[in-house]
Design an enzyme around this catalytic site. Sequence first.
Site, PDB file in Angstrom:
ATOM      1  N   LYS A  92       0.809  -1.226   0.000  1.00  0.00           N
ATOM      2  CA  LYS A  92       0.000   0.000   0.000  1.00  0.00           C
ATOM      3  C   LYS A  92       0.839   1.271   0.000  1.00  0.00           C
ATOM      4  CE  LYS A  92      -4.461  -1.580   1.227  1.00  0.00           C
ATOM      5  NZ  LYS A  92      -4.277  -2.947   1.748  1.00  0.00           N
ATOM      6  N   GLU A 114      -9.521   6.870   3.945  1.00  0.00           N
ATOM      7  CA  GLU A 114     -10.436   5.905   4.564  1.00  0.00           C
ATOM      8  C   GLU A 114      -9.643   4.631   4.775  1.00  0.00           C
ATOM      9  OE1 GLU A 114     -10.066   6.127   1.319  1.00  0.00           O
ATOM     10  OE2 GLU A 114      -9.712   3.991   0.967  1.00  0.00           O
ATOM     11  N   SER A 380       1.457  -9.860  -1.354  1.00  0.00           N
ATOM     12  CA  SER A 380       1.110  -8.451  -1.117  1.00  0.00           C
ATOM     13  C   SER A 380       1.468  -7.927   0.269  1.00  0.00           C
ATOM     14  CB  SER A 380      -0.378  -8.222  -1.384  1.00  0.00           C
ATOM     15  OG  SER A 380      -1.181  -9.071  -0.588  1.00  0.00           O
TER      16      SER A 380
HETATM   17  C1  LIG Z   1      -5.192  -3.963   1.547  1.00  0.00           C
HETATM   18  C2  LIG Z   1      -4.539  -5.234   1.206  1.00  0.00           C
HETATM   19  C3  LIG Z   1      -4.997  -6.037   0.133  1.00  0.00           C
HETATM   20  C4  LIG Z   1      -6.221  -5.709  -0.665  1.00  0.00           C
HETATM   21  O1  LIG Z   1      -6.189  -4.492  -1.340  1.00  0.00           O
HETATM   22  P1  LIG Z   1      -5.938  -4.413  -2.902  1.00  0.00           P
HETATM   23  O2  LIG Z   1      -6.220  -3.001  -3.243  1.00  0.00           O
HETATM   24  O3  LIG Z   1      -6.889  -5.369  -3.562  1.00  0.00           O
HETATM   25  O4  LIG Z   1      -4.530  -4.795  -3.138  1.00  0.00           O
HETATM   26  C5  LIG Z   1      -4.286  -7.184  -0.180  1.00  0.00           C
HETATM   27  N1  LIG Z   1      -3.210  -7.556   0.540  1.00  0.00           N
HETATM   28  C6  LIG Z   1      -2.752  -6.831   1.579  1.00  0.00           C
HETATM   29  C7  LIG Z   1      -1.550  -7.305   2.330  1.00  0.00           C
HETATM   30  C8  LIG Z   1      -3.395  -5.645   1.947  1.00  0.00           C
HETATM   31  O5  LIG Z   1      -2.940  -4.926   2.993  1.00  0.00           O
END
Ligand SMILES: *Cc1c(COP(=O)(O)O)cnc(C)c1O
Length: 394
Positions: A92, A114, A380
């Site tokens: 993020k 948000e 992610s």
């Molecule tokens: C917020 C988050 C997501 C989901 O958000 P996307 O906008 O779909 O990427 C996925 N993985 C992690 C680790 C997150 O913090």
Amino acid sequence: MTVTYQNPDTHGYYGAFGGAFIPEMLHRNVAELQSKYLKIMADPAFRRDQDALLRDYVGRPTPLFHALRLSEKHGTRIFLKREDLCHTGAHKINNTVGQILLAERLGRTRIIAETGAGQHGVATATVCALKGLECIVYMGEKDIERQAPNVARMRMLGAKVVPALSGSRTLKDATNEAIRDWINHPDDTHYIIGSVVGPHPYPDMVARFQSVISAEIRKQLLEKTGSELPTHIVACVGGGSNAAGAFYHFLDEPDVSIVAVEAAGHGVHSGMSAATTQLGKPGILHGSRSLLMQTADGQVIEPHSISAGLDYPGIGPMHANLFETGRGIFLSATDEEAIASAFELSRLEGIIPALETAHAFSALDGMRFKEDDCVVVCLSGRGDKDLATYMQYL
Ligand SMILES: *Cc1c(COP(=O)(O)O)cnc(C)c1O
């Protein structure tokens, strides 16, 4: 600019999805962003500042790791893009770094955001501290109770966390509060949206800020395998920002299979799910036309996922178009499958993933691979924030 899977048209449409559906009071702000974002992002001085922060503050490039034991299990080659190693523990911050630099160029001194699970709130509070800017994060009252450690992090970083008390007191209500704030403070405030959702230009802007993920993957794959292209690229989808970033530079490469994984919650047809493409219909939420979980008369259906980051009733317009056109394959994983995958990855590779990320790994179990395929999974985020959940299964 030619319209492709990557680039929306000048009104922000990816096929039938996108656009900017906003209250009159926000037209000036959104129009300003629309007219300036590409120019600002292409400015060499902006690029220099962004590259320096991504390198020295976020920790980029993140590694591309050949996961040997996971590869062996699936009988193929699997590489993990380690967004879990970014500062603050997930992808993020790639976006919040970009948007804070943009806000500076626009002369804004007050930042709002948000957040659901709190990950985007933490990433926003982090860059606001870095730049000495005022930061207000809207968060559903229920999420504030559920996500105490992230609320504490935001406060420690100097952000003000404001509870959203309306509706289900979760993410969509927090988003409504943030929009209301922006309407009341149009002159000094920039709204940092945390995924590839919202009115044009946010989906394209956030996808571009996250596209560093696939730019790096291409270079790293070339070094490791002799080819820039994987056969498959796999990512979980909440709003879709880590997926957009991981897919971006492969979208217009027809030989690369694009695999998006949504949260099925208790099961797609259980009534407790967040599998938007399977359950959704076209509709408008938070400023753009996309696929949306809604009742016959257009009321938003409360989604469910064990992972707060995937617990969203919509999906970004880029992804809705990938689904509708068949360019992307959309799979889903249940809560239970995600938990099992989180434990499996921990024990096979010594990496504890975020619950969101674990969904992407579950999808591998339903896929068939050839030995010489090259599969990249976007890891992610890391699982520290989910330990309380994981502890219930130890
Ligand atoms: C917020 C988050 C997501 C989901 O958000 P996307 O906008 O779909 O990427 C996925 N993985 C992690 C680790 C997150 O913090």
